[in-house]
Design a protein around this motif. Structure first.
Motif, PDB file in Angstrom:
ATOM      1  N   ASP A  48     -41.652  -3.847-136.615  1.00  0.00           N
ATOM      2  CA  ASP A  48     -41.289  -3.147-135.384  1.00  0.00           C
ATOM      3  C   ASP A  48     -40.077  -2.225-135.476  1.00  0.00           C
ATOM      4  OD1 ASP A  48     -39.320  -5.077-135.544  1.00  0.00           O
ATOM      5  OD2 ASP A  48     -39.616  -5.846-133.528  1.00  0.00           O
ATOM      6  N   ASP A  49     -39.509  -2.031-136.647  1.00  0.00           N
ATOM      7  CA  ASP A  49     -38.411  -1.061-136.748  1.00  0.00           C
ATOM      8  C   ASP A  49     -38.689  -0.002-137.810  1.00  0.00           C
ATOM      9  OD1 ASP A  49     -37.920  -2.541-139.071  1.00  0.00           O
ATOM     10  OD2 ASP A  49     -35.748  -2.556-138.785  1.00  0.00           O
ATOM     11  N   VAL A  50     -39.973   0.216-138.136  1.00  0.00           N
ATOM     12  CA  VAL A  50     -40.348   1.221-139.137  1.00  0.00           C
ATOM     13  C   VAL A  50     -41.373   2.177-138.537  1.00  0.00           C
ATOM     14  CG1 VAL A  50     -41.438   1.630-141.370  1.00  0.00           C
ATOM     15  CG2 VAL A  50     -39.822  -0.270-141.100  1.00  0.00           C
ATOM     16  N   GLY A  51     -41.035   3.458-138.558  1.00  0.00           N
ATOM     17  CA  GLY A  51     -41.915   4.525-138.099  1.00  0.00           C
ATOM     18  C   GLY A  51     -41.891   5.658-139.121  1.00  0.00           C
ATOM     19  N   PHE A  52     -42.040   6.888-138.640  1.00  0.00           N
ATOM     20  CA  PHE A  52     -42.007   8.037-139.569  1.00  0.00           C
ATOM     21  C   PHE A  52     -41.849   9.322-138.782  1.00  0.00           C
ATOM     22  CE2 PHE A  52     -46.432   7.453-138.456  1.00  0.00           C
ATOM     23  CZ  PHE A  52     -47.009   8.708-138.463  1.00  0.00           C
ATOM     24  N   ARG A  53     -41.486  10.362-139.520  1.00  0.00           N
ATOM     25  CA  ARG A  53     -41.480  11.717-138.993  1.00  0.00           C
ATOM     26  C   ARG A  53     -42.290  12.562-139.952  1.00  0.00           C
ATOM     27  NH1 ARG A  53     -36.800  13.913-137.188  1.00  0.00           N
ATOM     28  NH2 ARG A  53     -35.920  11.834-136.954  1.00  0.00           N
ATOM     29  N   GLN A  55     -55.240   4.893-131.830  1.00  0.00           N
ATOM     30  CA  GLN A  55     -54.630   3.571-131.936  1.00  0.00           C
ATOM     31  C   GLN A  55     -53.187   3.604-131.458  1.00  0.00           C
ATOM     32  OE1 GLN A  55     -54.960   2.499-136.045  1.00  0.00           O
ATOM     33  NE2 GLN A  55     -57.179   2.696-136.064  1.00  0.00           N
ATOM     34  N   ARG A  56     -52.725   2.447-131.012  1.00  0.00           N
ATOM     35  CA  ARG A  56     -51.321   2.283-130.635  1.00  0.00           C
ATOM     36  C   ARG A  56     -50.836   0.957-131.219  1.00  0.00           C
ATOM     37  NH1 ARG A  56     -48.075   4.245-125.581  1.00  0.00           N
ATOM     38  NH2 ARG A  56     -49.782   5.734-125.572  1.00  0.00           N
ATOM     39  N   PRO A  57     -50.359   0.968-132.472  1.00  0.00           N
ATOM     40  CA  PRO A  57     -49.989  -0.268-133.148  1.00  0.00           C
ATOM     41  C   PRO A  57     -48.640  -0.854-132.746  1.00  0.00           C
ATOM     42  CG  PRO A  57     -49.558   1.593-134.557  1.00  0.00           C
ATOM     43  CD  PRO A  57     -50.230   2.135-133.327  1.00  0.00           C
ATOM     44  N   SER A  58     -47.850  -0.150-132.026  1.00  0.00           N
ATOM     45  CA  SER A  58     -46.475  -0.538-131.732  1.00  0.00           C
ATOM     46  C   SER A  58     -46.372  -1.825-130.926  1.00  0.00           C
ATOM     47  CB  SER A  58     -45.769   0.594-130.985  1.00  0.00           C
ATOM     48  OG  SER A  58     -45.821   1.776-131.758  1.00  0.00           O
ATOM     49  N   SER A  59     -45.276  -2.558-131.146  1.00  0.00           N
ATOM     50  CA  SER A  59     -45.055  -3.804-130.408  1.00  0.00           C
ATOM     51  C   SER A  59     -44.431  -3.545-129.042  1.00  0.00           C
ATOM     52  CB  SER A  59     -44.190  -4.761-131.216  1.00  0.00           C
ATOM     53  OG  SER A  59     -42.954  -4.176-131.532  1.00  0.00           O
ATOM     54  N   SER A  60     -43.696  -2.454-128.891  1.00  0.00           N
ATOM     55  CA  SER A  60     -43.164  -2.015-127.594  1.00  0.00           C
ATOM     56  C   SER A  60     -44.010  -0.839-127.143  1.00  0.00           C
ATOM     57  CB  SER A  60     -41.711  -1.572-127.724  1.00  0.00           C
ATOM     58  OG  SER A  60     -40.902  -2.642-128.145  1.00  0.00           O
ATOM     59  N   CYS A  61     -44.259  -0.736-125.856  1.00  0.00           N
ATOM     60  CA  CYS A  61     -45.135   0.332-125.363  1.00  0.00           C
ATOM     61  C   CYS A  61     -44.363   1.367-124.567  1.00  0.00           C
ATOM     62  CB  CYS A  61     -46.251  -0.250-124.503  1.00  0.00           C
ATOM     63  SG  CYS A  61     -47.388  -1.267-125.432  1.00  0.00           S
ATOM     64  N   GLY A  62     -44.658   2.626-124.860  1.00  0.00           N
ATOM     65  CA  GLY A  62     -44.067   3.741-124.141  1.00  0.00           C
ATOM     66  C   GLY A  62     -44.480   5.047-124.778  1.00  0.00           C
ATOM     67  N   GLU A  63     -44.926   5.985-123.984  1.00  0.00           N
ATOM     68  CA  GLU A  63     -45.418   7.264-124.499  1.00  0.00           C
ATOM     69  C   GLU A  63     -44.420   7.954-125.429  1.00  0.00           C
ATOM     70  OE1 GLU A  63     -48.607   8.774-123.576  1.00  0.00           O
ATOM     71  OE2 GLU A  63     -48.827   6.656-123.081  1.00  0.00           O
ATOM     72  N   GLN A  64     -43.143   7.943-125.072  1.00  0.00           N
ATOM     73  CA  GLN A  64     -42.132   8.662-125.841  1.00  0.00           C
ATOM     74  C   GLN A  64     -41.321   7.767-126.773  1.00  0.00           C
ATOM     75  OE1 GLN A  64     -42.071  12.019-126.062  1.00  0.00           O
ATOM     76  NE2 GLN A  64     -43.937  11.721-124.872  1.00  0.00           N
ATOM     77  N   LEU A  65     -41.738   6.515-126.916  1.00  0.00           N
ATOM     78  CA  LEU A  65     -41.113   5.666-127.923  1.00  0.00           C
ATOM     79  C   LEU A  65     -41.660   6.078-129.288  1.00  0.00           C
ATOM     80  CD1 LEU A  65     -41.315   2.121-126.295  1.00  0.00           C
ATOM     81  CD2 LEU A  65     -39.291   3.566-126.546  1.00  0.00           C
ATOM     82  N   PRO A  66     -40.861   5.925-130.347  1.00  0.00           N
ATOM     83  CA  PRO A  66     -41.414   6.234-131.668  1.00  0.00           C
ATOM     84  C   PRO A  66     -42.503   5.223-132.015  1.00  0.00           C
ATOM     85  CG  PRO A  66     -39.243   5.233-131.883  1.00  0.00           C
ATOM     86  CD  PRO A  66     -39.478   5.463-130.419  1.00  0.00           C
ATOM     87  N   VAL A  67     -43.548   5.692-132.662  1.00  0.00           N
ATOM     88  CA  VAL A  67     -44.548   4.746-133.140  1.00  0.00           C
ATOM     89  C   VAL A  67     -43.861   3.882-134.190  1.00  0.00           C
ATOM     90  CG1 VAL A  67     -45.518   6.209-134.980  1.00  0.00           C
ATOM     91  CG2 VAL A  67     -46.946   4.486-133.876  1.00  0.00           C
ATOM     92  N   GLN A 105     -45.467   7.370-129.903  1.00  0.00           N
ATOM     93  CA  GLN A 105     -46.674   6.583-129.700  1.00  0.00           C
ATOM     94  C   GLN A 105     -47.782   7.422-129.086  1.00  0.00           C
ATOM     95  OE1 GLN A 105     -45.853   2.890-127.657  1.00  0.00           O
ATOM     96  NE2 GLN A 105     -44.084   2.486-128.966  1.00  0.00           N
ATOM     97  N   ALA A 106     -47.430   8.314-128.158  1.00  0.00           N
ATOM     98  CA  ALA A 106     -48.437   9.159-127.511  1.00  0.00           C
ATOM     99  C   ALA A 106     -49.116  10.069-128.531  1.00  0.00           C
ATOM    100  CB  ALA A 106     -47.801   9.983-126.395  1.00  0.00           C
ATOM    101  N   THR A 107     -48.340  10.672-129.418  1.00  0.00           N
ATOM    102  CA  THR A 107     -48.905  11.559-130.437  1.00  0.00           C
ATOM    103  C   THR A 107     -49.764  10.771-131.411  1.00  0.00           C
ATOM    104  OG1 THR A 107     -47.041  13.073-130.240  1.00  0.00           O
ATOM    105  CG2 THR A 107     -48.350  13.225-132.248  1.00  0.00           C
ATOM    106  N   TYR A 108     -49.277   9.630-131.849  1.00  0.00           N
ATOM    107  CA  TYR A 108     -50.031   8.802-132.789  1.00  0.00           C
ATOM    108  C   TYR A 108     -51.371   8.385-132.177  1.00  0.00           C
ATOM    109  CZ  TYR A 108     -50.863   5.444-136.528  1.00  0.00           C
ATOM    110  OH  TYR A 108     -51.388   4.758-137.598  1.00  0.00           O
ATOM    111  N   GLU A 109     -51.349   7.962-130.937  1.00  0.00           N
ATOM    112  CA  GLU A 109     -52.583   7.550-130.272  1.00  0.00           C
ATOM    113  C   GLU A 109     -53.536   8.729-130.086  1.00  0.00           C
ATOM    114  OE1 GLU A 109     -53.956   4.712-126.610  1.00  0.00           O
ATOM    115  OE2 GLU A 109     -52.220   6.002-126.253  1.00  0.00           O
TER     116      GLU A 109
END
Length: 181
Positions: free
Chosen positions: A172-177, A13-25, A4-8
């Protein structure tokens, strides 16, 4: 996985439903992911990997470009298996967050053991968008998701499991690498 930190940092933007710098977007569409790749490439002074028109829902990968991109499905599976042939690169609870151990939530990136090539979260935590179209003849523009997620049963967290979704889908369970050629 992109945090999330990198995406933001790249998109503001921070579209995630759970918040945390090191959580996956998460909660990002396939289109969001390819736009992120081009924006990160711009920031890093790299040639964009994608040319696209969202209005017409057309996207093209420029393989000769050196910019950031989503892995192809074959690249994703090769990276996940890390030279092994089995469905997983270790004991599931040691390598992945899934329904049986996630406490019904996403977890920070790199919280479990990496695969033999040092890649974290190839299985579990969040599904990951890949570049590929799933089956155009049957599903049209649907894109491939790989890896399984925190809310999935253990059998979904295997190197060979795939899922599909429309490129505009956000959950809320889809991100990317990301990868580079």
């Amino acid at each position: 996985q992109v945090t999330q930190a990198t995406y933001e940092d790249i998109t503001g933007q921070r579209p995630s439903s759970s918040c945390g710098e090191q959580l996956p977007v998460e909660g990002v569409s396939w289109w969001d992911a390819v736009e992120f790749c081009n924006a990160l490439s711009d920031r890093d002074g790299l040639t964009r990997a994608y040319e696209f028109d969202r209005v017409r829902e057309e996207a093209h990968w420029v393989p000769s470009a050196g910019g950031w991109r989503l892995p192809s499905e074959a690249e994703w599976e090769h990276a996940c298996r890390a030279g092994r042939t089995g469905p997983r690169y270790g004991e599931l609870d040691d390598i992945a967050w899934h329904r049986g151990n996630s406490e019904d939530r996403v977890h920070e990136v790199a919280g479990k053991q990496p695969n033999p090539w040092g890649l974290f979260d190839m299985l579990g935590n969040v599904w990951e968008w890949c570049w590929d179209i799933y089956d155009a003849a049957v599903y049209g523009s649907y894109r491939v998701l790989r890896g399984g997620g925190w809310c999935d049963e253990h059998w979904s967290c295997r190197a060979g499991v795939r899922r599909r979704s429309h490129p505009t889908f956000r959950i809320d369970d889809v991100g990317f690498r990301i990868a580079r050629t």
